[in-house]
Scaffold this motif. Structure first.
Motif, short mmCIF file in Angstrom:
data_model
loop_
_atom_site.label_atom_id
_atom_site.label_comp_id
_atom_site.label_asym_id
_atom_site.label_seq_id
_atom_site.Cartn_x
_atom_site.Cartn_y
_atom_site.Cartn_z
N ASP A 175 0.84 -1.20 0.00
CA ASP A 175 0.00 0.00 0.00
C ASP A 175 0.88 1.25 0.00
O ASP A 175 0.62 2.20 -0.74
CB ASP A 175 -0.92 0.01 1.22
N GLY A 176 1.91 1.22 0.83
CA GLY A 176 2.84 2.35 0.84
C GLY A 176 3.56 2.50 -0.47
O GLY A 176 3.77 3.62 -0.96
N THR A 177 3.93 1.37 -1.07
CA THR A 177 4.61 1.39 -2.36
C THR A 177 3.74 2.04 -3.43
O THR A 177 4.22 2.86 -4.23
CB THR A 177 4.99 -0.04 -2.79
N ALA A 178 2.45 1.70 -3.44
CA ALA A 178 1.54 2.28 -4.42
C ALA A 178 1.50 3.80 -4.31
O ALA A 178 1.50 4.53 -5.31
CB ALA A 178 0.14 1.69 -4.25
N GLU A 179 1.48 4.31 -3.09
CA GLU A 179 1.47 5.76 -2.88
C GLU A 179 2.78 6.39 -3.32
O GLU A 179 2.80 7.50 -3.87
CB GLU A 179 1.20 6.06 -1.41
N GLU A 180 3.88 5.69 -3.08
CA GLU A 180 5.20 6.25 -3.39
C GLU A 180 5.45 6.41 -4.88
O GLU A 180 6.19 7.31 -5.29
CB GLU A 180 6.28 5.35 -2.78
N ILE A 181 4.86 5.55 -5.69
CA ILE A 181 5.12 5.63 -7.14
C ILE A 181 3.94 6.21 -7.91
O ILE A 181 4.01 6.31 -9.14
CB ILE A 181 5.51 4.26 -7.71
N GLU A 182 2.88 6.60 -7.21
CA GLU A 182 1.73 7.18 -7.90
C GLU A 182 2.14 8.46 -8.63
O GLU A 182 2.84 9.31 -8.08
CB GLU A 182 0.62 7.50 -6.89
N GLY A 183 1.73 8.59 -9.87
CA GLY A 183 2.05 9.78 -10.65
C GLY A 183 3.47 9.80 -11.18
O GLY A 183 3.94 10.85 -11.65
N LEU A 184 4.15 8.67 -11.15
CA LEU A 184 5.52 8.62 -11.64
C LEU A 184 5.61 9.06 -13.09
O LEU A 184 4.82 8.65 -13.93
CB LEU A 184 6.06 7.18 -11.52
N SER A 185 6.58 9.91 -13.38
CA SER A 185 6.88 10.30 -14.75
C SER A 185 8.36 10.05 -15.01
O SER A 185 9.21 10.35 -14.17
CB SER A 185 6.57 11.79 -14.98
N LEU A 186 8.66 9.47 -16.15
CA LEU A 186 10.03 9.22 -16.56
C LEU A 186 10.40 10.06 -17.78
O LEU A 186 11.33 9.73 -18.52
CB LEU A 186 10.23 7.73 -16.85
N GLU A 187 9.68 11.13 -17.96
CA GLU A 187 9.86 11.99 -19.13
C GLU A 187 11.31 12.46 -19.24
O GLU A 187 11.92 12.90 -18.28
CB GLU A 187 8.93 13.20 -19.01
N GLY A 188 11.84 12.36 -20.46
CA GLY A 188 13.20 12.80 -20.71
C GLY A 188 14.27 11.78 -20.43
O GLY A 188 15.44 12.03 -20.72
N LEU A 189 13.90 10.61 -19.90
CA LEU A 189 14.88 9.58 -19.59
C LEU A 189 14.85 8.47 -20.63
O LEU A 189 13.78 8.06 -21.07
CB LEU A 189 14.59 8.96 -18.22
N PRO A 190 16.02 7.94 -21.01
CA PRO A 190 16.03 6.73 -21.84
C PRO A 190 15.62 5.53 -21.00
O PRO A 190 16.20 5.28 -19.94
CB PRO A 190 17.48 6.63 -22.31
N VAL A 191 14.60 4.81 -21.47
CA VAL A 191 14.03 3.70 -20.71
C VAL A 191 13.86 2.50 -21.64
O VAL A 191 13.31 2.65 -22.74
CB VAL A 191 12.67 4.08 -20.10
N ILE A 192 14.31 1.33 -21.20
CA ILE A 192 14.03 0.09 -21.91
C ILE A 192 13.28 -0.85 -20.97
O ILE A 192 13.72 -1.10 -19.85
CB ILE A 192 15.30 -0.58 -22.45
N VAL A 193 12.14 -1.34 -21.44
CA VAL A 193 11.33 -2.30 -20.69
C VAL A 193 11.48 -3.66 -21.36
O VAL A 193 11.22 -3.79 -22.57
CB VAL A 193 9.86 -1.87 -20.65
N LEU A 194 11.90 -4.66 -20.61
CA LEU A 194 12.02 -6.03 -21.10
C LEU A 194 10.92 -6.88 -20.46
O LEU A 194 10.72 -6.81 -19.24
CB LEU A 194 13.38 -6.63 -20.74
N THR A 195 10.22 -7.66 -21.28
CA THR A 195 9.14 -8.51 -20.78
C THR A 195 9.41 -9.96 -21.16
O THR A 195 9.83 -10.24 -22.29
CB THR A 195 7.79 -8.08 -21.37
N GLU A 196 9.17 -10.86 -20.22
CA GLU A 196 9.38 -12.28 -20.50
C GLU A 196 8.51 -12.75 -21.66
O GLU A 196 7.37 -12.31 -21.82
CB GLU A 196 9.05 -13.12 -19.26
N GLY A 197 9.06 -13.64 -22.48
CA GLY A 197 8.30 -14.18 -23.60
C GLY A 197 7.74 -15.56 -23.33
O GLY A 197 6.84 -16.02 -24.03
#
Length: 280
Positions: A175-197
């Motif tokens: 519950d605390g984790t959900a509040e901590e990352i709510e509204g997260l923006s990564l704008e301007g950052l290079p981001v790669i998301v890897l998902t299991e196949g």
């Protein structure tokens, strides 16, 4: 999809060459656990890559990957409180959340004089810690890789049991984790998301697609992101397709060094490493 870097990205690239910034960090909150986590670093260069392991998993899960990354830049892995040789989470503190774990990591980096800005890779629950690190310490973050990251949205599905999120003998405060990352923006950052196949036993194709769509949402938090499916890998992509994870880290590190946006996802680049660009 890649786009032109915003002002924040340009500034990060420029100050990679400024030693003053590399040592300038805003101190984390003082109410967190001690800055005494076990951390192992090797290699030289900037930016520094930080490897964040999964739930109740020690740093040595990244031993082979770290050795590969260290041939190109400085890289560190660590164990969270109560895992490996790290001291336990203090009994007088509330259950840890991804945010307090991120704060303790930041404090440990400072205590060991590990300078940023950082390229941070988070695997599984470590992906939630990585999201919290980006939310709470944006001054230190230059780029991100999410390796089959846990997502708060996954707990909407009954197959994901929140009570199973326990590490170092303590429950994770989701519950605390959900509040901590709510509204997260990564704008301007290079981001790669890897998902299991390859889905784990008991997970059908429809559920894997739903989970993959959660990662679509994570990728969409940045205007300079790639979403790549690890077609030959299960949840521990760094075990099944280490070269793919190494490629993702190297791509983000190169983008940080150059200050340029990453190229649009191209299967001819990723297929040799066991990845395919996410479509749709």
């Amino acid at each position: 999809m890649a786009s032109s870097p915003l002002a924040r990205r340009t500034v990060v690239g420029a100050i990679l060459v400024a030693t003053a910034f590399l040592s300038a960090c805003t101190s984390p909150p003082q109410s967190i656990a001690p800055a005494n986590l076990d951390i192992v670093c090797e290699g030289e260069g900037t930016p520094t890559v930080i490897l964040i392991p999964g739930l109740d998993t020690p740093a040595d899960t990244f031993e082979s990957l770290q050795a590969q990354i260290a041939t190109d830049t400085h890289v560190c892995s660590y164990s969270r409180a109560g895992i490996g040789t790290s001291p336990p989470w203090p009994e007088d503190l509330p259950d840890p959340s991804a945010g307090t774990a991120a704060d303790q990591l930041r404090a440990t980096l400072e205590a060991n004089e590990v300078s940023g800005p950082f390229v941070v890779l988070g695997w599984s629950y470590g992906g939630l810690v990585t999201q919290a690190f980006a939310a709470r310490h944006p001054d230190a973050v230059a780029g991100l890789i999410f390796e089959d990251s846990s997502m708060m949205g996954q707990f909407e599905n009954e197959i994901f049991d929140p009570s199973s999120f326990v590490e170092g003998g303590r429950s994770v405060d989701l519950d605390g984790t959900a509040e901590e990352i709510e509204g997260l923006s990564l704008e301007g950052l290079p981001v790669i998301v890897l998902t299991e196949g390859i889905p784990p036993e008991g997970i059908d194709g429809a559920t894997l697609e739903w989970y993959t769509q959660l990662h679509d949402d994570l990728s969409a938090l940045s205007d300079d992101s790639l979403h790549v499916i690890a077609v030959d890998a299960g949840h521990a992509i760094h075990w099944d397709s280490e070269a793919l994870v190494e490629k993702a880290v190297g791509t983000v590190v190169d983008a940080v060094r150059s200050g340029d946006a990453m190229s649009e996802c191209d299967d001819t680049v990723w297929v040799p490493y066991g990845g395919e660009c996410r479509v749709g």
